[in-house]
Write an enzyme that holds these catalytic residues in place. Structure first.
Site, PDB file in Angstrom:
ATOM      1  N   ASP A  70       0.925  32.788 -69.621  1.00  0.00           N
ATOM      2  CA  ASP A  70       0.743  31.445 -70.176  1.00  0.00           C
ATOM      3  C   ASP A  70      -0.738  31.203 -70.474  1.00  0.00           C
ATOM      4  OD1 ASP A  70       1.190  28.896 -71.092  1.00  0.00           O
ATOM      5  OD2 ASP A  70       1.709  28.022 -69.153  1.00  0.00           O
ATOM      6  N   HIS A  75       7.563  30.040 -67.441  1.00  0.00           N
ATOM      7  CA  HIS A  75       6.714  29.706 -66.285  1.00  0.00           C
ATOM      8  C   HIS A  75       7.447  29.000 -65.126  1.00  0.00           C
ATOM      9  CE1 HIS A  75       6.693  26.008 -68.582  1.00  0.00           C
ATOM     10  NE2 HIS A  75       5.704  26.373 -69.379  1.00  0.00           N
ATOM     11  N   PHE A  89      -4.432  20.482 -69.512  1.00  0.00           N
ATOM     12  CA  PHE A  89      -3.595  21.447 -68.805  1.00  0.00           C
ATOM     13  C   PHE A  89      -3.803  22.840 -69.394  1.00  0.00           C
ATOM     14  CE2 PHE A  89      -0.873  17.660 -67.911  1.00  0.00           C
ATOM     15  CZ  PHE A  89      -0.735  17.822 -66.534  1.00  0.00           C
TER      16      PHE A  89
END
Length: 406
Positions: A292, A220, A310
């Site tokens: 992700d 990422h 998150f």
């Protein structure tokens, strides 16, 4: 192709063998949904960075729901990260995850093993025992803070012929941040995460890659400095690849709202960072796009930017978002997008294709509605976005694993 199959086949660099295999598979299945010249067939997408949450966190997602969501998005191969309970840091712990995969997966699922025991960054995990069963080694969700621990892990992974897949984050630079340290954070009084927390550890790791010769993949990538470091490393001939996510390519921190569905790690960064990521896609610095996919419960994502967990989901929106906002405006070609979603990740990680493909109606317009997701996670920054492209069916190993009911 047979007469049963009138859909256009987009095979990128996969060649005629893929088209022939699709034709044989469809003909055998006699699936009338494919019998239209308005539909497009893509090779099965491959996501090397997902979170399916089992074992340990099945209230967020399961192998069954995550793999079905992947099929809904046109994916036939995924690689789940090891931030589980127990962490797959030994052959015994890995076996628990493998049993769930064998029982419940709708598509091909290739797990990672952890770099360190418990992903604590201290003691290197039993890489040798896990190597035959995993796609690579990662402590995703946490950066390995110790230079020497990472060096030793790289040497062992190199000897085993497995890649190190790194979540790059220097904890000393985080300072309690939770969104990008940019204009929005300053205007709204939020604590920011600086770009240096990402690129500084990439810089360290690239030095270790040069020393050890390990195959190295960066997760990422979000910052312009990271792109430039990786560009230089490739120019030096280092064995390095990287990924970025759909949200980093079409969003920046000016688009943030005070909701948990806009919170992910790394965070949405500046317009300049987004433009650098697109440039990196176009010049080959960035090799692939990975979602992700990180589902959480509704309660965990309902606490605003500061206190929400998150992570956002992405498997079911990746292709429509990228097609609508990068391909249709002419930023990327369709063949390039297929390379990023299928060809490059499969080549890098040695994941075969076989009779895996998905069928899409690229004329169908929709609005992103999390209520239609098959994932248990519903938090997406793309809620309400208008997209073009709907997955009609996904075939894995010659079997239909998803078919649209609309």
């Amino acid at each position: 192709m047979t007469e049963v199959t009138k859909a256009k086949v987009i095979s990128a660099s996969l060649g005629p063998a893929f088209s022939d295999g699709v034709g044989a598979c469809i003909s055998a299945a006699e699936l009338s949904v494919f019998n239209s010249p308005n539909y497009v067939i893509f090779p099965g997408f491959c996501d090397v960075h997902v979170h399916f949450r089992e074992p340990g966190f099945s209230y967020k997602e399961t192998i069954a729901t995550g793999s079905l969501a992947a099929a809904h998005g046109g994916y036939t191969a995924v690689c789940p990260m090891p931030n589980l309970n127990p962490v797959p840091d030994s052959r015994e712990h890995l076996k628990l995850q493998q049993e769930l995969i064998r029982r419940d997966a709708r598509i091909h699922v290739y797990p990672y093993g952890a770099i360190t025991v418990g992903e604590k960054g201290e003691t290197i995990a039993d890489l040798e025992a896990m190597a035959p069963e995993v796609i690579g080694f990662s402590d995703d969700g946490r950066g390995v803070q110790s230079d020497e621990t990472m060096r030793q892990a790289m040497l062992r992974a190199k000897a085993l012929g497995k890649p190190i897949v790194a979540h790059c984050e220097d904890n000393s630079l985080l300072r309690g941040g939770y969104i990008h340290e940019g204009a929005y954070a300053k205007a709204q009084g939020h604590r920011g995460i600086c770009s240096e927390s990402e690129w500084r550890q990439i810089q360290r790791d690239l030095k270790l890659v040069k020393e050890t010769g390990v195959s190295y993949h960066v997760c990422h990538v979000s910052a312009k400095e990271s792109v430039e470091l990786i560009r230089r490393a490739k120019a030096e001939g280092l064995d390095v690849t990287c990924e970025t996510g759909p949200h980093y390519l079409v969003m920046d921190d000016s688009m943030l709202q005070e909701e948990g569905r806009f919170k992910m790690n790394p965070p949405l960064r500046s317009k300049e960072d987004r433009e650098a990521l697109i440039a990196g896609i176009l010049d080959g610095t960035i090799d692939m796009i990975a979602t992700d996919h990180a589902p959480h419960s509704a309660e965990e994502k309902a606490r605003g930017l500061e206190k929400s967990a998150f992570g956002v989901v992405g498997l079911e929106t990746a292709f429509p978002i990228l097609y609508t906002y990068l391909v249709k405006p002419g930023i990327l070609t369709l063949d390039k997008l297929v390379e990023l979603l299928c060809v490059n990740p499969r080549k890098r990680f040695g994941i075969g294709l076989g009779r895996d493909f998905s069928v899409w109606d690229l004329e169908q317009s929709d609005t992103v509605d999390p209520g239609q997701f098959l994932s248990m996670g519903k938090a997406t920054p793309f809620e309400g976005w208008h997209v073009t492209g709907r997955c009609l069916a996904t075939v894995c190993d010659g079997k239909v694993v998803y078919r649209s009911q609309i």
